[in-house]
Design a protein around this motif. Sequence first.
Motif, short mmCIF file in Angstrom:
data_model
loop_
_atom_site.label_atom_id
_atom_site.label_comp_id
_atom_site.label_asym_id
_atom_site.label_seq_id
_atom_site.Cartn_x
_atom_site.Cartn_y
_atom_site.Cartn_z
N LEU A 88 -7.68 -43.75 -0.35
CA LEU A 88 -7.43 -42.81 -1.44
C LEU A 88 -5.93 -42.73 -1.67
O LEU A 88 -5.14 -42.93 -0.75
CB LEU A 88 -7.95 -41.41 -1.09
CG LEU A 88 -9.46 -41.23 -1.10
CD1 LEU A 88 -9.83 -39.86 -0.53
CD2 LEU A 88 -10.02 -41.37 -2.51
N GLN A 89 -5.55 -42.40 -2.91
CA GLN A 89 -4.12 -42.28 -3.22
C GLN A 89 -3.61 -40.86 -3.09
O GLN A 89 -2.46 -40.63 -2.74
CB GLN A 89 -3.86 -42.78 -4.64
CG GLN A 89 -4.20 -44.25 -4.78
CD GLN A 89 -3.62 -44.84 -6.05
OE1 GLN A 89 -3.08 -44.13 -6.89
NE2 GLN A 89 -3.73 -46.15 -6.18
N THR A 90 -4.47 -39.89 -3.41
CA THR A 90 -4.00 -38.50 -3.48
C THR A 90 -5.13 -37.56 -3.09
O THR A 90 -6.30 -37.81 -3.41
CB THR A 90 -3.57 -38.15 -4.93
OG1 THR A 90 -2.78 -39.20 -5.47
CG2 THR A 90 -2.77 -36.86 -4.97
N LEU A 91 -4.78 -36.48 -2.40
CA LEU A 91 -5.72 -35.38 -2.17
C LEU A 91 -5.19 -34.14 -2.89
O LEU A 91 -4.00 -33.82 -2.80
CB LEU A 91 -5.85 -35.07 -0.67
CG LEU A 91 -6.20 -36.21 0.26
CD1 LEU A 91 -6.41 -35.68 1.69
CD2 LEU A 91 -7.43 -36.97 -0.21
N PHE A 92 -6.07 -33.46 -3.59
CA PHE A 92 -5.74 -32.19 -4.23
C PHE A 92 -6.48 -31.10 -3.46
O PHE A 92 -7.70 -31.06 -3.47
CB PHE A 92 -6.16 -32.20 -5.69
CG PHE A 92 -5.36 -33.14 -6.54
CD1 PHE A 92 -4.16 -32.73 -7.11
CD2 PHE A 92 -5.79 -34.44 -6.78
CE1 PHE A 92 -3.42 -33.60 -7.90
CE2 PHE A 92 -5.05 -35.31 -7.56
CZ PHE A 92 -3.86 -34.89 -8.12
N ASP A 93 -5.71 -30.22 -2.83
CA ASP A 93 -6.27 -29.32 -1.82
C ASP A 93 -6.08 -27.87 -2.24
O ASP A 93 -4.96 -27.36 -2.31
CB ASP A 93 -5.55 -29.59 -0.49
CG ASP A 93 -6.18 -28.87 0.68
OD1 ASP A 93 -6.99 -27.95 0.47
OD2 ASP A 93 -5.84 -29.24 1.82
N VAL A 94 -7.18 -27.18 -2.51
CA VAL A 94 -7.11 -25.75 -2.81
C VAL A 94 -7.39 -24.93 -1.56
O VAL A 94 -7.08 -23.74 -1.51
CB VAL A 94 -8.09 -25.40 -3.95
CG1 VAL A 94 -9.55 -25.50 -3.50
CG2 VAL A 94 -7.81 -24.05 -4.56
N GLN A 95 -7.94 -25.58 -0.52
CA GLN A 95 -8.31 -24.89 0.71
C GLN A 95 -8.50 -25.94 1.79
O GLN A 95 -9.31 -26.86 1.63
CB GLN A 95 -9.62 -24.12 0.49
CG GLN A 95 -10.09 -23.34 1.68
CD GLN A 95 -11.36 -22.56 1.40
OE1 GLN A 95 -12.06 -22.82 0.43
NE2 GLN A 95 -11.65 -21.59 2.24
N SER A 96 -7.77 -25.81 2.87
CA SER A 96 -7.83 -26.81 3.94
C SER A 96 -8.89 -26.34 4.94
O SER A 96 -8.73 -25.30 5.58
CB SER A 96 -6.47 -26.93 4.62
OG SER A 96 -5.45 -27.05 3.63
N PHE A 97 -9.96 -27.14 5.05
CA PHE A 97 -11.16 -26.61 5.70
C PHE A 97 -11.20 -26.71 7.21
O PHE A 97 -12.06 -26.12 7.86
CB PHE A 97 -12.42 -27.27 5.13
CG PHE A 97 -13.13 -26.41 4.15
CD1 PHE A 97 -13.56 -25.14 4.51
CD2 PHE A 97 -13.37 -26.84 2.87
CE1 PHE A 97 -14.21 -24.33 3.61
CE2 PHE A 97 -14.02 -26.03 1.96
CZ PHE A 97 -14.45 -24.77 2.33
N ASP A 98 -10.34 -27.50 7.79
CA ASP A 98 -10.35 -27.60 9.24
C ASP A 98 -8.95 -27.95 9.72
O ASP A 98 -8.04 -28.19 8.90
CB ASP A 98 -11.40 -28.62 9.73
CG ASP A 98 -11.16 -30.00 9.15
OD1 ASP A 98 -10.00 -30.47 9.15
OD2 ASP A 98 -12.13 -30.64 8.72
N LEU A 99 -8.76 -27.95 11.01
CA LEU A 99 -7.40 -28.12 11.53
C LEU A 99 -6.81 -29.48 11.16
O LEU A 99 -5.61 -29.60 10.93
CB LEU A 99 -7.39 -27.95 13.05
CG LEU A 99 -7.56 -26.50 13.54
CD1 LEU A 99 -7.54 -26.43 15.05
CD2 LEU A 99 -6.43 -25.63 12.96
N GLY A 100 -7.67 -30.50 11.10
CA GLY A 100 -7.18 -31.82 10.69
C GLY A 100 -6.61 -31.78 9.28
O GLY A 100 -5.57 -32.39 8.99
#
Lengths: 514, 514
Positions: free
Chosen positions: A324-336
């Motif tokens: 993947l080139q990009t992640l768009f994150d509104v909420q990070s669901f786990d510690l990773g």
Amino acid sequence: MINAAGRKIADFYPGYGPAVPFKGAFAYAPELHRAAPHVRHNASGKGKKVISSLKEVFQAIPIRDGMTLSFHHHLRNGDAVIKMVCQTAAELGIKDLTIASSGLFPVHSALDEYIRKGVITSLDSSGIMGSLAHIVMDGKLPSPAIVRTHGGRARAIECGQIKIDVAFIAAPVADAWGNATGMEGRAAFGSIGYAIPDAQYAENVVIVTDDLREQHLSRFSIPQTLVDYVVPVPSIGDPAGIATGAIRWTKDPIQLQIARDAVKVVDALGLIRDGYSFQTGTGGISLAYTRFLAQLMGERGVKGGFAVGGITTPVTQMLENGLLQTLFDVQSFDLGAVQSIARNAAHLEMSAGYYASPFNSGCIVNDLDTTIISALEIDRNFNINVLTGNDGAIMAGVGGNPDTAAGANVTIVVSNLLRGRMPSIVDNVHTICTPGETVDVLVTDYGVAVNPRRSDIIDGLNGSGLELHSIDELQAIAETLCGKPKTIPVTDKVVAVVEYRDGTIIDTVHQVAH
Amino acid sequence: MINAAGRKIADFYPGYGPAVPFKGAFAYAPELHRAAPHVRHNASGKGKKVISSLKEVFQAIPIRDGMTLSFHHHLRNGDAVIKMVCQTAAELGIKDLTIASSGLFPVHSALDEYIRKGVITSLDSSGIMGSLAHIVMDGKLPSPAIVRTHGGRARAIECGQIKIDVAFIAAPVADAWGNATGMEGRAAFGSIGYAIPDAQYAENVVIVTDDLREQHLSRFSIPQTLVDYVVPVPSIGDPAGIATGAIRWTKDPIQLQIARDAVKVVDALGLIRDGYSFQTGTGGISLAYTRFLAQLMGERGVKGGFAVGGITTPVTQMLENGLLQTLFDVQSFDLGAVQSIARNAAHLEMSAGYYASPFNSGCIVNDLDTTIISALEIDRNFNINVLTGNDGAIMAGVGGNPDTAAGANVTIVVSNLLRGRMPSIVDNVHTICTPGETVDVLVTDYGVAVNPRRSDIIDGLNGSGLELHSIDELQAIAETLCGKPKTIPVTDKVVAVVEYRDGTIIDTVHQVAH
């Protein structure tokens, strides 16, 4: 009146106001202006905004009866901030508050007491879990709770429909000027995306932090220009409740098969190609989908485009492995995911508005090739319930389910045909959260059903080797196995209104008759 | 009426509206709401916003007579976008446009023709250079030009006082959904900070780019949620005009001495310590100041906090050498800065509002220990003119000069005592841009003068070995050397109003009498 989803909607709900009935997923585009909060004239300066107690903040603003206080749910079931703010309100004798949070969790049972005492008289959230849900179902709030999608909540704030008097923003790190981030600190939770509309449009913004820095932060998400007060507290929450430490992979062979079939659907439609963009969730099937997808893309050398959402570790691994080139994150669901967003420049934080608001110049869910969503129930019209359980009571939240379903090109519901001894497919879902017109494919352990509106998908899946049924056929199989579920009897009392993302009312939750 | 800077201000200026007289640098805090543009309902999607010509964008919006079109000046004297937009307007027969740009440069002499033809009837900018300035001085605009500070322009947009109908945002890279950045591309200019308020508050936002990408960008500054149209063009400008390739160090021993003395002032005040924060400019003395400062900090092992501004290569070197923790960049002033902001995570882009708007919860100029500013003239009350030249004509811009002077703890003007054969110190500056109450120290080649308002600084400099004079004494030295300058005769005609950062009128520019 009967709305476009077939549900009876009143003209007006006390505490909510006039109701616009749902008109269809893309049918409502009212003339609106953006919210226009008062302009503040704070002469900032190091430490000038720092106030040593919530009580003093309440007095400085001042917070009065009837105000709306907003919160975000990135601390999830570890949050300590909503409780401490409401406790302060109670101590000061304040009444009639509206709590507008992007989510309410079992830990917020601490609020029960303040509802009983009249400190809180209204709830506005994308989901309600735990004892607060029982209180809502028991009709103990003077007005119905308001349930909004993640995108709808952003829209309501950005368009002035939720007027936030004070946004309390829990931040694991903030500086003495008010800049704040979720990326670092003891209680780091990654993206603070759901709080960004609150920060932008609230009349007053208070940062609550347990790690106040003396130097300007070099990375932050909430800028000092929007922040009026900073309150240091001993703890904003319990990190153990914030994020699960590691992904729990399902070993259930049925769930794995559903995930494989969902990948087959997407592949048969030709979507697993360079630039492919998707959202997946956090359920076992969704996580397995991501794993099988990554494997397939790796084997074929496909370079995807972006993933959106609630971001989980498997998706961050796809970024780091070049899938993947990009992640768009509104909420990070786990510690990773929390660690990834702090480390990877192409793992971007986004606001809830960028994620999913329907009323702007184009949110990113509109750009998804596919979304994998879950359902508590789905009906023959492909309507989805993700809010109320088998007993008719609120047990979860609508979250981004309706948003991503509306936005994605292909929306795929993954579900076991039976949940315990109950069919997942029913004549009419108890609560419509996501309208069937936005739901395209149902993948179950007994085969795949495609919404007849999507003849293009039906054509695409012919010859794919997948077992295609009508949704009625799948329902019949389920009912053969465990019978037709009984309709849940309800009273006339509306305990919650369910807003569609555009602000129309798609359904209501009635008190259950006992 | 006479304002707090002693200048006569009318109640009303045609084309500007009612005028509020300057009341003092921190005396005006009106009750205001933030701007509330119309909510757009664009169903985005790859390429749906891409329109092949400016003409079609004009027709799609549609752009009509009397509208306000906004632009940014990050392309500086290389900009090609303002011209092509105005040319399109002319071709379509549109009249009475206001051009609201964060800066106007000699290259914009292309607009002279459109003013003559009535296409453009109003200019709103932080500075006007080249032939446009002559047109303004000749009174050829039907209404006075409006000159605003960088922070004041952000304030005016954010508070709805500049109502932008269409923001045209030149971007060296954009994607097919409308996300845009200044960090990459043939014409990369780094920070796009001056355009951020425009993007946030304009009724319509158009990205003009010469590098349209087919994949979602992984880094961008203008989000697709604010962007309505994307227009690919062959070239947004000439990179040679955008940034100077390398810093030109002054070798003038007088300028070097002024810079050394400015460092001595700051050091004597005890400010060169861990966490030290500053802004410097791009002039020869300012650049030399940065170099001497870096040397001193390095020798002493001081770890500064942050630098702000117009960022130049010497400041980026301080970041990379560990002498600073963070850079806040509203405009990248040279190629080294452009490369640094793309490369360094702690080299942050900021909006003009975060930089300097006085009407929010605290802009970052308020957090500066020191700022080094320049002046065309300074008077015995420490008022500064950075707009009009020895002939009384507009020749430059106010930029961030008044903002940073108001915000910083210690504001230091660096200037040769004589400019050519003219004293830099006068009885009354021709145009007051920065009020003397915000100016603390003047460092010249003939000694240092401290504003009597700052007895703390006078005390701090005693025993520093610096040659301290009153500003009257320095003026007397200058006049001994080259006489008292003549007052510039002017007519009654006001050709420009000069707004202070808070929106009050601090001065006007009159047509020069010939």
